[in-house]
Write an enzyme that holds these catalytic residues in place. Structure first.
Site, mmCIF file in Angstrom:
data_model
loop_
_atom_site.group_PDB
_atom_site.id
_atom_site.type_symbol
_atom_site.label_atom_id
_atom_site.label_comp_id
_atom_site.label_asym_id
_atom_site.label_seq_id
_atom_site.Cartn_x
_atom_site.Cartn_y
_atom_site.Cartn_z
ATOM 1 N N GLU A 57 0.973 -1.149 0.067
ATOM 2 C CA GLU A 57 0.219 0.059 0.045
ATOM 3 C C GLU A 57 0.845 1.263 0.029
ATOM 4 O OE1 GLU A 57 -1.955 -2.918 3.087
ATOM 5 O OE2 GLU A 57 -0.216 -2.422 2.078
ATOM 6 N N CYS B 39 -2.549 -2.458 7.655
ATOM 7 C CA CYS B 39 -2.418 -2.283 8.911
ATOM 8 C C CYS B 39 -2.260 -0.778 9.553
ATOM 9 C CB CYS B 39 -0.777 -2.877 9.044
ATOM 10 S SG CYS B 39 0.264 -1.569 8.314
ATOM 11 N N CYS C 201 -0.385 1.576 6.996
ATOM 12 C CA CYS C 201 -1.143 1.760 5.699
ATOM 13 C C CYS C 201 -2.409 2.393 5.598
ATOM 14 C CB CYS C 201 -0.861 0.505 4.966
ATOM 15 S SG CYS C 201 0.393 -0.248 4.811
#
Length: 193
Positions: A94, A122, A125
């Site tokens: 990402e 996560c 990101c």
């Protein structure tokens, strides 16, 4: 310079060649009908993200891929995990896709764009998605250990933040999850962490 494309600074643009095996700093544009904004479009974008995940796997990294599409439905950035390859804890698919998309459009604001990723982002990101002002995040498999879009945290829709984006979970979730399961099973069989 790529076949059917141009190089712009550190970024490479390939126009409509359909080859997802470009270097990790490639921005790839694929034409899609503008009026085709539905689940089948998410499926096609996810296919491109899965192709990126397979590149990561072939290179020995965790098979996670991401693409970013603009408001016209064109994929303007594609990337895969490079944490192991680059020895960089921030080299998530990402993050690399967001950097490539910002370079492609010449602005850090990616309003009107959608990021499609094979695994739920996560905290790092999801935070970058919010900071980049992306309109939508589409993801495949949920991440019960680190998911920050819907599972553990809801950073992309948190009303306390200055930007929120639409979330679309579960697109090709079984296929995306199987890639990760197979990868980590093979890692354990090989005695790797």
């Amino acid at each position: 310079m790529l076949a059917n494309g141009v190089a712009i600074g550190n970024w490479q643009l390939a126009i409509g060649d359909g080859d997802w095996r470009q270097p990790h700093r490639a921005s790839i544009i694929v034409d899609m009908p503008q009026d085709d904004r539905n689940e089948s479009q998410y499926e096609r974008w996810m296919d491109a993200a899965i192709d990126q995940a397979l590149i990561a796997q072939r290179e020995g990294d965790v098979p996670i891929g991401a693409v970013i599409a603009n408001s016209g439905g064109e994929i303007i950035a594609a990337a895969h995990n490079r944490r192991i390859i680059d020895a960089d804890p921030t080299a998530h698919a990402e993050m690399l896709a967001i950097r490539a998309a910002a370079g492609a459009v010449g602005d850090w604001r990616l309003g009107g764009c959608t990021i499609v990723v094979t695994l739920e982002p996560c905290c790092m990101c999801a935070g970058a998605i919010v900071l980049a002002r992306l309109d939508r995040v589409v993801y495949g498999a949920s991440d019960p250990k680190a998911g920050a879009v819907d599972t553990l945290y809801q950073l992309c829709t948190d009303p306390k933040l200055n930007h929120r984006c639409e979330t679309v979970p579960g697109v090709q979730a079984a296929k995306c999850g199987q890639l990760l399961t197979d990868f980590f099973r093979a890692q354990r069989a090989a005695g790797k962490k």
